[in-house]
Design a protein around this motif. Structure first.
Motif, PDB file in Angstrom:
ATOM      1  N   ARG A 196      -6.697   1.525 -14.180  1.00 42.38           N
ATOM      2  CA  ARG A 196      -5.641   0.720 -13.985  1.00 42.38           C
ATOM      3  C   ARG A 196      -6.677  -0.760 -13.415  1.00 42.38           C
ATOM      4  O   ARG A 196      -5.675  -1.910 -13.198  1.00 42.38           O
ATOM      5  N   ILE A 218      -5.653  -4.126 -13.972  1.00 38.60           N
ATOM      6  CA  ILE A 218      -4.845  -5.254 -13.425  1.00 38.60           C
ATOM      7  C   ILE A 218      -5.869  -6.667 -13.006  1.00 38.60           C
ATOM      8  O   ILE A 218      -5.328  -7.959 -13.030  1.00 38.60           O
ATOM      9  N   GLU A 233       5.547  -3.341 -17.868  1.00 37.73           N
ATOM     10  CA  GLU A 233       5.551  -2.719 -16.303  1.00 37.73           C
ATOM     11  C   GLU A 233       4.356  -3.011 -15.508  1.00 37.73           C
ATOM     12  O   GLU A 233       4.351  -3.314 -14.301  1.00 37.73           O
ATOM     13  N   TYR A 234       2.926  -3.508 -15.532  1.00 36.91           N
ATOM     14  CA  TYR A 234       1.815  -3.538 -14.711  1.00 36.91           C
ATOM     15  C   TYR A 234       2.946  -5.545 -14.192  1.00 36.91           C
ATOM     16  O   TYR A 234       2.182  -5.356 -12.821  1.00 36.91           O
ATOM     17  N   GLY A 255       5.287  -6.124 -13.562  1.00 34.84           N
ATOM     18  CA  GLY A 255       6.884  -5.614 -12.768  1.00 34.84           C
ATOM     19  C   GLY A 255       5.773  -5.483 -11.818  1.00 34.84           C
ATOM     20  O   GLY A 255       5.985  -5.255 -10.272  1.00 34.84           O
ATOM     21  N   GLU A 256       5.232  -4.505 -11.443  1.00 36.45           N
ATOM     22  CA  GLU A 256       4.575  -3.714 -10.289  1.00 36.45           C
ATOM     23  C   GLU A 256       3.765  -4.960  -9.756  1.00 36.45           C
ATOM     24  O   GLU A 256       3.682  -4.755  -8.592  1.00 36.45           O
ATOM     25  N   LEU A 257       2.656  -5.710 -10.049  1.00 39.93           N
ATOM     26  CA  LEU A 257       2.343  -7.238  -9.530  1.00 39.93           C
ATOM     27  C   LEU A 257       3.043  -7.922  -9.161  1.00 39.93           C
ATOM     28  O   LEU A 257       2.422  -8.376  -7.523  1.00 39.93           O
ATOM     29  N   GLU A 260       6.947  -6.857  -7.701  1.00 41.24           N
ATOM     30  CA  GLU A 260       6.432  -6.089  -6.541  1.00 41.24           C
ATOM     31  C   GLU A 260       5.616  -5.870  -5.300  1.00 41.24           C
ATOM     32  O   GLU A 260       5.920  -5.643  -4.006  1.00 41.24           O
ATOM     33  N   LYS A 261       4.305  -5.641  -6.007  1.00 41.81           N
ATOM     34  CA  LYS A 261       3.412  -5.781  -4.908  1.00 41.81           C
ATOM     35  C   LYS A 261       2.954  -6.474  -4.221  1.00 41.81           C
ATOM     36  O   LYS A 261       1.586  -6.885  -3.391  1.00 41.81           O
ATOM     37  N   THR A 280      -5.119  -3.123  -3.017  1.00 40.69           N
ATOM     38  CA  THR A 280      -4.448  -1.636  -4.272  1.00 40.69           C
ATOM     39  C   THR A 280      -3.557  -1.624  -4.380  1.00 40.69           C
ATOM     40  O   THR A 280      -2.837  -1.492  -5.725  1.00 40.69           O
ATOM     41  N   ASN A 281      -2.950  -1.105  -2.768  1.00 37.97           N
ATOM     42  CA  ASN A 281      -2.337  -0.363  -3.786  1.00 37.97           C
ATOM     43  C   ASN A 281      -2.181   1.230  -4.221  1.00 37.97           C
ATOM     44  O   ASN A 281      -0.991   1.644  -4.854  1.00 37.97           O
ATOM     45  N   GLN A 282      -3.282   1.198  -4.512  1.00 38.03           N
ATOM     46  CA  GLN A 282      -3.330   2.927  -5.113  1.00 38.03           C
ATOM     47  C   GLN A 282      -3.301   3.852  -3.921  1.00 38.03           C
ATOM     48  O   GLN A 282      -3.691   3.894  -3.105  1.00 38.03           O
TER      49      GLN A 282
END
Lengths: 90, 220
Positions: A5, A9, A41-42, A44-46, A48-49, B40-42
């Protein structure tokens, strides 16, 4: 070898940095070597974060911009990688 | 049964310093893990940071109470609190240490199984704490649970080393192996005073290895 992961990223963010910080989704898709669904998906997550921002140009085309948090991730990647690898946190 | 009475007289004071050192190293690792988590939010990194926070607190508390026992402050505090003996400090230090260390190791062991079911973690903590405090030999059961958690951890770190053969991963695998030896030694030893010293020496080497790994990670 299968990418984890953190590496995926890194590849996504790096593909944006290489293009001076703003790119279209097709460029990320080409550079990150992911399926369209995985990329969505990635991304969207990036978003969001807070690693990237999604913008729309006048023609309604979406582009993606690297944030400060995204740049920090890229700069500290080797340290993050070293720490995560030492304890097997991936 | 208490840890203070296990310590040989000549080792009083050294143990306080060593426990303080372990606490500081664990705290550094924990803070660093939270910084990595922020980037990283891991979820696993977050759990790792939480576990080392508990481990650090457990050593700070152990060091603090052992310091009270060996220092002259003890007499004043005993007098102020109208306590006749230092047994209360000893018991309080020991129980806090056992609770915090058990939670820390349980969180770390939970992290290695990579489950997303948080109920498993609560169950691990509850079972181990109830097991310890409902037992007649609390210290023994504490070391038994710690050993079980450390076996799980060592399994994880050795597998990690075999998959990623680097100096950094080797240091961590050896560090946790030494901690495991320290725990096993207690379970099988007859001379617990010797255990107390050997346990601290093994932990010292383990934390120095963790510190060396920390240096290697930061050295770009």
């Amino acid at each position: 070898m299968k990418r984890d992961r953190l590496e995926i990223i890194f590849d996504i963010l790096n593909s944006i940095r290489e293009k001076t910080g703003i790119v279209l989704q097709t460029h990320i898709l080409y550079k990150s070597n992911l399926s369209h669904q995985m990329l969505v998906e990635y991304v969207g997550e990036l978003i969001e974060k807070g690693f990237i921002l999604e913008n729309e140009d006048k023609k309604g085309k979406k582009n993606y911009e690297l944030t400060k948090k995204g740049y920090n991730y890229l700069n500290d990647y080797q340290v993050i990688r070293g720490f995560v690898d030492s304890y097997g946190l991936n | 049964m208490s840890l203070a009475y296990l310590s040989p007289l000549w080792f009083f004071g050294y143990d306080v310093a060593l426990e303080f050192l372990f606490a500081v190293v664990a705290l550094m690792v924990s803070i660093f893990a939270f910084r990595i988590y922020k980037k990283t939010n891991q979820g696993q990194v977050k759990l790792f940071g939480i576990s080392f926070s508990f481990i650090s607190m457990s050593y700070f508390i152990q060091s603090f109470f052992n310091f009270l026992i060996v220092s002259e402050v003890n007499a004043h505090v005993c007098s102020a609190l109208k306590i006749q003996s230092i047994q209360m400090f000893d018991a309080a230090g020991l129980y806090f240490h056992m609770i915090l260390m058990t939670i820390g190791l349980a969180v770390l062991a939970y992290m290695t199984i990579k489950s997303e079911k948080i109920r498993i973690l609560w169950m691990m903590i509850a079972l181990s704490l109830f097991g310890i405090f409902l037992s007649a030999s609390r210290l023994y059961v504490f070391f038994l649970f710690s050993t079980i958690f450390l076996i799980l951890l060592e399994w994880h770190f050795i597998t990690n080393y075999l998959q990623n053969k680097q100096k950094k991963t080797l240091f961590i695998a050896i560090a946790f192996l030494l901690m495991l030896f320290g725990n096993i030694h207690f379970l099988v030893s007859v001379n617990h005073q010797l255990f107390y010293v050997i346990g601290h020496v093994l932990e010292l080497i383990a934390y120095l290895l963790i510190l060396s790994n920390f240096y290697l990670v930061l050295k770009k």
